[in-house]
Design a protein around this motif. Structure first.
Motif, PDB file in Angstrom:
ATOM      1  N   ALA A 145       3.933 -10.137  -8.965  1.00 43.49           N
ATOM      2  CA  ALA A 145       4.871 -10.390  -7.872  1.00 43.49           C
ATOM      3  C   ALA A 145       5.547  -9.106  -7.424  1.00 43.49           C
ATOM      4  O   ALA A 145       5.876  -8.935  -6.239  1.00 43.49           O
ATOM      5  N   ASP A 146       5.735  -8.178  -8.367  1.00 51.15           N
ATOM      6  CA  ASP A 146       6.401  -6.921  -8.054  1.00 51.15           C
ATOM      7  C   ASP A 146       5.470  -5.934  -7.353  1.00 51.15           C
ATOM      8  O   ASP A 146       5.899  -5.153  -6.499  1.00 51.15           O
ATOM      9  N   VAL A 147       4.159  -5.969  -7.688  1.00 52.97           N
ATOM     10  CA  VAL A 147       3.250  -4.911  -7.251  1.00 52.97           C
ATOM     11  C   VAL A 147       2.170  -5.398  -6.283  1.00 52.97           C
ATOM     12  O   VAL A 147       1.623  -4.601  -5.523  1.00 52.97           O
ATOM     13  N   ALA A 148       1.878  -6.688  -6.251  1.00 48.67           N
ATOM     14  CA  ALA A 148       0.719  -7.176  -5.489  1.00 48.67           C
ATOM     15  C   ALA A 148       0.798  -6.809  -4.013  1.00 48.67           C
ATOM     16  O   ALA A 148      -0.221  -6.457  -3.396  1.00 48.67           O
ATOM     17  N   HIS A 149       1.983  -6.873  -3.420  1.00 45.27           N
ATOM     18  CA  HIS A 149       2.108  -6.547  -1.997  1.00 45.27           C
ATOM     19  C   HIS A 149       1.674  -5.109  -1.744  1.00 45.27           C
ATOM     20  O   HIS A 149       0.930  -4.821  -0.791  1.00 45.27           O
ATOM     21  N   SER A 150       2.112  -4.194  -2.599  1.00 46.56           N
ATOM     22  CA  SER A 150       1.722  -2.793  -2.463  1.00 46.56           C
ATOM     23  C   SER A 150       0.225  -2.625  -2.645  1.00 46.56           C
ATOM     24  O   SER A 150      -0.417  -1.833  -1.936  1.00 46.56           O
ATOM     25  N   ALA A 151      -0.354  -3.359  -3.582  1.00 48.51           N
ATOM     26  CA  ALA A 151      -1.797  -3.262  -3.825  1.00 48.51           C
ATOM     27  C   ALA A 151      -2.587  -3.737  -2.612  1.00 48.51           C
ATOM     28  O   ALA A 151      -3.631  -3.175  -2.273  1.00 48.51           O
ATOM     29  N   ARG A 152      -2.090  -4.764  -1.931  1.00 53.38           N
ATOM     30  CA  ARG A 152      -2.794  -5.277  -0.754  1.00 53.38           C
ATOM     31  C   ARG A 152      -2.734  -4.308   0.415  1.00 53.38           C
ATOM     32  O   ARG A 152      -3.567  -4.351   1.321  1.00 53.38           O
ATOM     33  N   GLU A 153      -1.728  -3.437   0.429  1.00 57.58           N
ATOM     34  CA  GLU A 153      -1.572  -2.498   1.541  1.00 57.58           C
ATOM     35  C   GLU A 153      -2.521  -1.306   1.451  1.00 57.58           C
ATOM     36  O   GLU A 153      -2.705  -0.585   2.422  1.00 57.58           O
ATOM     37  N   LEU A 154      -3.124  -1.087   0.263  1.00 59.17           N
ATOM     38  CA  LEU A 154      -4.058   0.025   0.118  1.00 59.17           C
ATOM     39  C   LEU A 154      -5.319  -0.252   0.928  1.00 59.17           C
ATOM     40  O   LEU A 154      -5.702  -1.412   1.124  1.00 59.17           O
ATOM     41  N   PRO A 155      -5.989   0.804   1.414  1.00 54.18           N
ATOM     42  CA  PRO A 155      -7.248   0.595   2.131  1.00 54.18           C
ATOM     43  C   PRO A 155      -8.233  -0.183   1.275  1.00 54.18           C
ATOM     44  O   PRO A 155      -8.459   0.149   0.115  1.00 54.18           O
ATOM     45  N   ALA A 156      -8.799  -1.231   1.823  1.00 55.11           N
ATOM     46  CA  ALA A 156      -9.702  -2.097   1.063  1.00 55.11           C
ATOM     47  C   ALA A 156     -11.122  -1.561   1.116  1.00 55.11           C
ATOM     48  O   ALA A 156     -11.559  -0.996   2.121  1.00 55.11           O
ATOM     49  N   ASP A 157     -11.849  -1.740   0.007  1.00 59.40           N
ATOM     50  CA  ASP A 157     -13.270  -1.424   0.027  1.00 59.40           C
ATOM     51  C   ASP A 157     -14.030  -2.646   0.538  1.00 59.40           C
ATOM     52  O   ASP A 157     -13.432  -3.589   1.048  1.00 59.40           O
ATOM     53  N   GLY A 158     -15.330  -2.652   0.372  1.00 64.40           N
ATOM     54  CA  GLY A 158     -16.112  -3.767   0.885  1.00 64.40           C
ATOM     55  C   GLY A 158     -15.784  -5.097   0.239  1.00 64.40           C
ATOM     56  O   GLY A 158     -16.087  -6.155   0.786  1.00 64.40           O
TER      57      GLY A 158
END
Length: 305
Positions: free
Chosen positions: A244-257
């Motif tokens: 809950a603390d980090v997932a939003h930041s992880a989703r903002e990173l450029p996604a691979d395939g």
């Protein structure tokens, strides 16, 4: 003759040692309960390391690289933290030689890292070695997660730590199981999928953890859910709090395939739980074996030695 080196992951409670060749192959390994607490004092580390070499039938002149709590203020010799801006690939250039005359010149300690963000400070010891191994295996960017007693979430960019955060997940679970109002309810299976999902759902709402933990007890005594699910709910709450603390930041990173995701360095049981939590929070999850990662890291010290 091919170079070999002994890598020792010297933790608080346990100690793991691997004899590594230059390709990162493990030629021999040993695990015991001779962690920092069991050694029982700074003056006893030398004899403990002698005992480890004897147990592994190794010559006394084998080079030794140690990581973890052995370099803490309560360990064999305190080693200063590196600033997070120092690239992980430069760790071999910052080894601290053990000053004990019996080990001079052949025994070194890997420094930990310190991260500062304004008034906020976080530290790691031991995880940096696994991160070096992950970088050597090609994981130079994105979120790496090292679950355990003190779970670490580390954001890397081109092999450099951008930030990291520590969560006392394993320690809190152990304390709640050992004493307090929840302890009598914590004998169930932590892998219970329904209970784990219940905890993850509550964590995703970002409600105060102290309140949601008490509601585990309320759920049992009110017969809202069975007592055998309580341990899994608590596990879901604690692990879910990390996501809950980090997932939003992880989703903002450029996604691979395959979409945004994390890389978990952990044992199969823990990694499976984090993979389930990642899916719940909409993240892909890749798992790296911690033993392979550590052996790869130790091989980097040979190559740069």
């Amino acid at each position: 003759m091919e170079k070999t080196i002994l890598g020792v992951d010297w933790g608080t409670s346990n100690r793991r040692a691997y004899l590594i060749d230059q390709q990162g192959n493990c030629l021999a390994e040993h695990e015991d309960g001779q962690g920092m607490l069991a050694v029982g004092g700074r003056e006893r580390f030398s004899a403990s390391l002698d005992g480890l070499l004897d147990a592994m039938h190794l010559d006394s002149d084998v080079p030794v690289i140690m990581s973890g709590m052995v370099g803490s203020a309560s360990g064999w010799q305190e080693v200063n933290y590196l600033d997070a801006a120092v690239p992980l690939t430069e760790l071999p250039q910052h080894l601290a030689p053990v000053i004990d005359p019996a080990w001079a010149g052949r025994c070194h300690i890997v420094p930990g890292y310190c991260y500062r963000d304004g008034a906020a400070v976080d530290v790691m010891r031991g995880e940096e070695t696994q991160l070096l191994g992950a970088v050597a295996l090609g994981k130079r960017d994105g979120w790496l997660v090292l679950p355990g007693t003190h779970s670490k979430w580390v954001l890397l960019r081109d092999g450099v730590i951008q930030s990291f955060a520590t969560y006392m997940t394993g320690e809190l679970f152990a304390m709640l199981s050992a004493g307090g109002t929840l302890s009598s309810m914590m004998a169930g299976d932590t892998t219970d999928a329904e209970g784990f999902a219940t905890g993850l759902n509550q964590a995703a709402r970002n409600e105060p953890l102290s309140n949601t933990l008490f509601r585990v007890r309320a759920g049992v005594v009110s017969r809202t859910w069975p007592q055998q699910q309580a341990a899994a709910v608590v596990s879901g709450l604690l692990i879910g709090a990390e996501f809950a603390d980090v997932a939003h930041s992880a989703r903002e990173l450029p996604a691979d395939g395959n979409g945004a995701g994390i890389t978990v360095i952990g044992s199969p049981a823990l990694a499976a739980r984090y993979a389930a939590a990642a899916a719940h929070f909409g993240l892909k999850c890749e798992v790296l074996d911690p033993h392979h990662v550590y052996c790869t890291a130790i091989s980097q010290f040979i190559k740069q030695g």
